[in-house]
Design an enzyme around this catalytic site. Structure first.
Site, PDB file in Angstrom:
ATOM      1  N   HIS A   1       0.961  -1.332  -0.170  1.00  0.00           N
ATOM      2  CA  HIS A   1      -0.071   0.046  -0.125  1.00  0.00           C
ATOM      3  C   HIS A   1       0.799   1.306  -0.039  1.00  0.00           C
ATOM      4  CE1 HIS A   1      -3.753   2.294   0.398  1.00  0.00           C
ATOM      5  NE2 HIS A   1      -4.086   1.639   1.172  1.00  0.00           N
TER       6      HIS A   1
ATOM      7  N   LEU B   1     -30.375   9.866  -4.558  1.00  0.00           N
ATOM      8  CA  LEU B   1     -29.293   9.459  -3.477  1.00  0.00           C
ATOM      9  C   LEU B   1     -28.019   8.906  -4.095  1.00  0.00           C
ATOM     10  CD1 LEU B   1     -32.000   7.178  -1.327  1.00  0.00           C
ATOM     11  CD2 LEU B   1     -31.513   9.458  -1.027  1.00  0.00           C
TER      12      LEU B   1
ATOM     13  N   TYR C   1     -13.883   5.648   9.186  1.00  0.00           N
ATOM     14  CA  TYR C   1     -12.850   6.045   8.279  1.00  0.00           C
ATOM     15  C   TYR C   1     -13.314   5.668   6.996  1.00  0.00           C
ATOM     16  CZ  TYR C   1      -8.375   6.452   5.546  1.00  0.00           C
ATOM     17  OH  TYR C   1      -7.358   6.761   4.844  1.00  0.00           O
TER      18      TYR C   1
END
EC number: 2.3.1.137
Length: 612
Positions: free
Chosen positions: A327, A414, A439
């Site tokens: 990552h 929406l 998060y």
């Protein structure tokens, strides 16, 4: 229209990099106001009052001084956060990154031309690899289209990190090495590393100036596969990359001290285009259930993955594929992009190679053989044991919700991303009877080298709506009104975070300035409500939208009593991927997914029955 096409054809992938705006520093007052709002759902009156006082004191005292220093820093850097974020979020983290930090996902080819079928992995693998190599060439030629919002170009720097990139372990901090170059910049390494049964091979993707074709790749993979399946397994050096970072750094130093040739091999792996992993397993999959294949990609054989590599392309013996990625160098949207490209190409060509079957006289793949001793073999055993122990504690559920998807939610006006975030809030609330700090990733790619900001999805508005859904005395109209308020709040936060007006990264910057100046940690960051509301990486729900394509992905939870939650949104369905630790009695991925699906139905019912 024709002019536009000509113009866009001339655009180069990285051409706008120099003209992107710098990452702004938000106003201190605004950030603290937003922070206070974000802790509200987790505090009683007394706790909130105390935090309010701490924030006020911070704003009028040390906070203002730190903020001024941050503004000074930002004057000299186009992205004041970049180096800090890389170090704090990734390179200084000491826990094993292969399981705790890397992200992974299954390829969706099984939904069209490549359903699971034993014995297809080499032929399919050669085609998949070839499409990946074509994408590498597009990047080298700067022909990957620039991402834009409207006509505004976004930062493309992370795409430089997809290939030829590797993390190298350090005793206290790792480093990131990137060998990629565009054609205009010069030579880029063109070899691929193949890992199979604990052994390491290398082959070149280019022969006589052009890419090797799928039949040629197939010959190379077949050679490796046969060799590994008829001879003893290798030592599995790759397993060391799944170890705690400092242990791996020490083992690597020792490995190099054994024989300088070991360093040459390590550098070959680091600089390789990508790592191709041959797994012997055959995971179960259906177009509606990706749980087992995702699990095997995320926690499969550590001897055939180089955990520090920016891209491991994983193949299974029943012709399924996936990827596991470090990552540190980039965020998931880069992998989503290439995965989508490869999937579309496989679809376009009906899963076949339609070109020439001719195979040139290529040099055979070379085996890279490490010099090892008893100590290294013990280190490998230790790495595998700790990896499998942690991996066995992970629960993974990946399901498709097929009753409706983006089309219907858009029809009801929406936002589909907000729809899922609020469904998750409701599911968590129903499961545990309290709000869950959450998060959600927002991208900050409007700015030079921008990566992410935190959207804290658990708002006061969301909690009020969850409470109304659990209170039988609340009318449908009232529930709907509260839901729409929660929607509006979330949409506004996402907009602010994407445009550099979030507060989490700002607070991190202030904390890091204090540390750099050798100052005591300000009380704001030691206040119990800071971590209770998710601060310092303590979010119980760690979530991200993977996009609006067929691509899957997942990470493990941020905290032991939390969930990892990735999802993608399609016209006719939502796909949710959920991870949790089995050893935590509170977290059950299966239960949460069921409750999310129930929430989807309840929310749509609310929109239908309360008549907009």
């Amino acid at each position: 229209m024709e002019n536009q096409l000509v113009k866009s054809a001339e655009e180069r992938t990285f051409q706008y990099q120099d003209s992107l705006p710098s990452l702004p520093v938000p106003s201190l007052e605004e950030s603290l106001k937003k922070y206070l709002e974000s802790v509200k759902p987790f505090a009683n009156e007394e706790e909130y009052k105390k935090t309010e006082e701490i924030v006020q004191k911070f704003q009028n005292g040390i906070g203002e001084k730190l903020h001024q220093k941050l503004l000074e820093r930002a004057k000299g850097k186009r992205n004041w956060l970049e180096e800090w974020w890389l170090n704090v979020a990734y390179l200084e983290v000491r826990i094993p990154s292969q399981l705790n930090v890397n992200f992974a996902g299954a390829a969706p080819h099984c939904e069209h031309y490549w359903p699971p079928k034993e014995g297809t992995e080499l032929e399919r693998g050669s085609i998949s690899l070839w499409h990946n190599l074509n994408y590498w060439q597009l990047l080298r030629k700067e022909k990957v289209p620039v991402h834009k919002v409207g006509t505004t170009p976004l930062d493309m720097n992370q795409f430089r990190m997809l290939f030829n990139t590797c993390k190298v372990p350090g005793i206290t901090r790792d480093s990131l090495i990137n060998y990629f170059k565009t054609e205009r910049e010069g030579h880029s390494p063109s070899h691929i590393v193949v890992l199979c049964r604990g052994r390491v091979f290398v082959l070149d993707a280019i022969h006589e100036g052009c890419l090797i074709t799928p039949p040629e790749i197939l010959r190379q993979l077949t050679y490796i596969h046969k060799k590994c399946h008829s001879e003893p397994d290798g030592p599995g050096i790759a397993a060391l990359t799944s170890e705690e970072r400092t242990r791996w750094a020490k083992a690597r130093e020792y490995l190099i001290s054994l024989d300088p040739e070991n360093l040459t091999i390590l550098e070959k792996i680091q600089s390789s285009l990508l790592v191709y992993s041959i797994e012997d397993d055959s995971p179960y999959i259906t177009p509606e259930d990706y749980s087992q294949v995702t699990e095997m990609i995320l926690i499969g054989d550590p001897t055939v993955r180089w955990g520090d590599k920016s891209y491991n392309l994983i193949s299974f013996s029943n012709g399924l594929f996936g990827c596991s990625c470090d990552h540190a160098p980039y965020d998931a949207m880069v992998m989503v992009n290439i995965s989508h490209y490869v999937d579309e190409k496989i679809l376009e060509n009906e899963g076949r190679w339609k070109g020439s079957e001719k195979v040139r006289d290529l040099p055979l793949p070379e085996e890279l053989i490490f010099t090892v001793d008893e100590k290294i073999l013990n280190d490998i055993s230790h790495a595998k044991a700790q990896y499998f122990k942690q991996a066995s504690d992970l629960q993974i559920v990946v399901r498709h919700f097929t009753s409706f998807g983006k089309e219907l939610t858009k029809k009801k006006r929406l936002h589909p991303d907000t729809f899922i975030q609020l469904a998750l809030q409701l599911a968590y609330y129903r499961l545990l009877g309290r709000p869950g700090c959450c998060y959600e990733t927002a991208m900050t790619r409007y700015f030079y080298h921008g990566r992410t900001e935190t959207v804290r999805s658990c708002t006061v508005e969301a909690v009020r709506w969850c409470q109304s859904m659990q209170d039988p005395s609340t009318s449908l109209l009232e529930r709907q009104r509260k839901m729409l308020e929660a929607f509006a709040k979330h949409n506004k936060m996402m907009q602010e975070c994407s445009t550099g007006k979030g507060f989490d990264r700002h607070l991190l910057g202030l904390l890091l300035i204090a540390k750099e100046e050798g100052l005591p940690v300000p009380e704001l960051f030691t206040d119990p409500l800071f971590s209770k509301s998710g601060g310092g990486g303590n979010f119980v729900l760690s979530t991200s939208l993977i996009g609006y394509l067929r691509i899957h992905g997942l990470v493990v939870p941020m905290v032991h009593n939390g969930w990892g939650f990735f999802y993608n949104i399609r016209d006719d369905r939502f796909v949710v991927a959920c991870s949790a630790w089995k050893s935590c009695p509170e977290t059950d991925a299966e239960k949460l997914v069921q409750l999310i699906f129930r929430a989807f139905h309840d929310m749509m019912q609310l929109m239908n029955s309360a008549h907009l």
